[in-house]
Design a protein around this motif. Sequence first.
Motif, short mmCIF file in Angstrom:
data_model
loop_
_atom_site.label_atom_id
_atom_site.label_comp_id
_atom_site.label_asym_id
_atom_site.label_seq_id
_atom_site.Cartn_x
_atom_site.Cartn_y
_atom_site.Cartn_z
N LEU A 73 0.78 -1.22 -0.02
CA LEU A 73 0.17 -0.03 0.13
C LEU A 73 0.89 1.27 -0.01
CD1 LEU A 73 -2.94 1.44 0.10
CD2 LEU A 73 -2.70 1.24 2.75
N MET A 74 2.09 1.26 0.97
CA MET A 74 2.76 2.45 0.67
C MET A 74 3.56 2.75 -0.29
SD MET A 74 2.20 3.95 3.87
CE MET A 74 0.54 3.38 3.79
N SER A 75 4.10 1.60 -1.02
CA SER A 75 4.59 1.59 -2.58
C SER A 75 3.60 2.35 -3.28
CB SER A 75 5.17 0.34 -2.70
OG SER A 75 5.96 -0.08 -1.95
N ILE A 76 2.51 1.83 -3.34
CA ILE A 76 1.65 2.40 -4.41
C ILE A 76 1.16 3.91 -4.13
CG2 ILE A 76 -0.95 2.26 -5.20
CD1 ILE A 76 -0.92 -0.91 -4.53
N LEU A 77 1.08 4.27 -2.91
CA LEU A 77 0.65 5.66 -2.59
C LEU A 77 1.80 6.73 -2.86
CD1 LEU A 77 -0.97 5.43 0.92
CD2 LEU A 77 -2.01 5.91 -1.32
N LEU A 78 3.05 5.99 -2.49
CA LEU A 78 4.45 6.98 -3.02
C LEU A 78 4.48 6.90 -4.52
CD1 LEU A 78 6.90 8.49 -2.08
CD2 LEU A 78 8.24 6.14 -1.99
N ALA A 79 4.21 6.01 -5.09
CA ALA A 79 4.38 5.92 -6.66
C ALA A 79 3.31 6.96 -7.22
CB ALA A 79 4.17 4.61 -7.38
N ALA A 80 2.06 6.89 -6.76
CA ALA A 80 0.94 7.55 -7.22
C ALA A 80 1.14 9.13 -7.06
CB ALA A 80 -0.26 7.12 -6.79
N GLY A 81 1.67 9.23 -5.84
CA GLY A 81 1.64 10.87 -5.60
C GLY A 81 2.78 11.42 -6.23
N THR A 82 3.97 10.75 -6.22
CA THR A 82 5.12 11.10 -7.07
C THR A 82 4.51 11.48 -8.58
OG1 THR A 82 6.60 10.21 -5.63
CG2 THR A 82 7.48 10.69 -7.80
#
Length: 229
Positions: A73-82
């Motif tokens: 979940l954290m990887s997806i949020l970081l990738a999406a936000g970036t």
Amino acid sequence: MLADYEALFSERLPGNDDAWIQDLGEPLEAARLLTEPKVYRRWLAAFGLMAFCLLLPEYLLLRARFNQYPLGLMSILLAAGTAIALICFRPQRKETARAPFPKGLCLMLSILLLIMAAAAAVLAGLITGIWELLPPAWYGRIAYWTMGISGTAVAVTGLFGLVKARMSDRRWRTLYIMGLLVLVECVLVIANLVSMDLGSTTSGWWVSRAVSLSTIGLAGLAGAGVSLC
């Protein structure tokens, strides 16, 4: 609305056209934004998604209850936000000369790097078994409050970076990306802390966690580096 823009521009001081254009935008650009509500709605949607990428980790951090390690979940949020930040604040075709580097951005990024180092220090304490020197309850409280306060601070800083990127210089998006990265690292460190038994930790448990945190950190730093261009 166009009449309001015309009235504002008519009140400008003589010889101050460049400053007004910089603050309000070219007349054609302003007219396009005012007459195309879809542009404004797209920005609101993008801002909402970027804010969500910050607020969800902040909620998990303050709640500090994890049924499982939230790496995916954290990887997806970081990738999406970036990705959204890089797309929304991409260079414009009209940019000809590079503007001076935004004042205060380097200082704030340095503070975020220090907070990221603090998160790494907390994880290092888990790896080295620091609770053998400090009571586990003490160490747990210190680690939780350090990560909780730091995570909240970087979440606010990230939102501030979004506003600055929209209002002044797109390179402020770096502050958002770095804030999101540090917040994600804080969440994962706390998830490590609350999901392990300090009294019966087997050797080598930390290898996969350290590798995942390092990978996320390097990916986030790469995104932050690109955002400075």
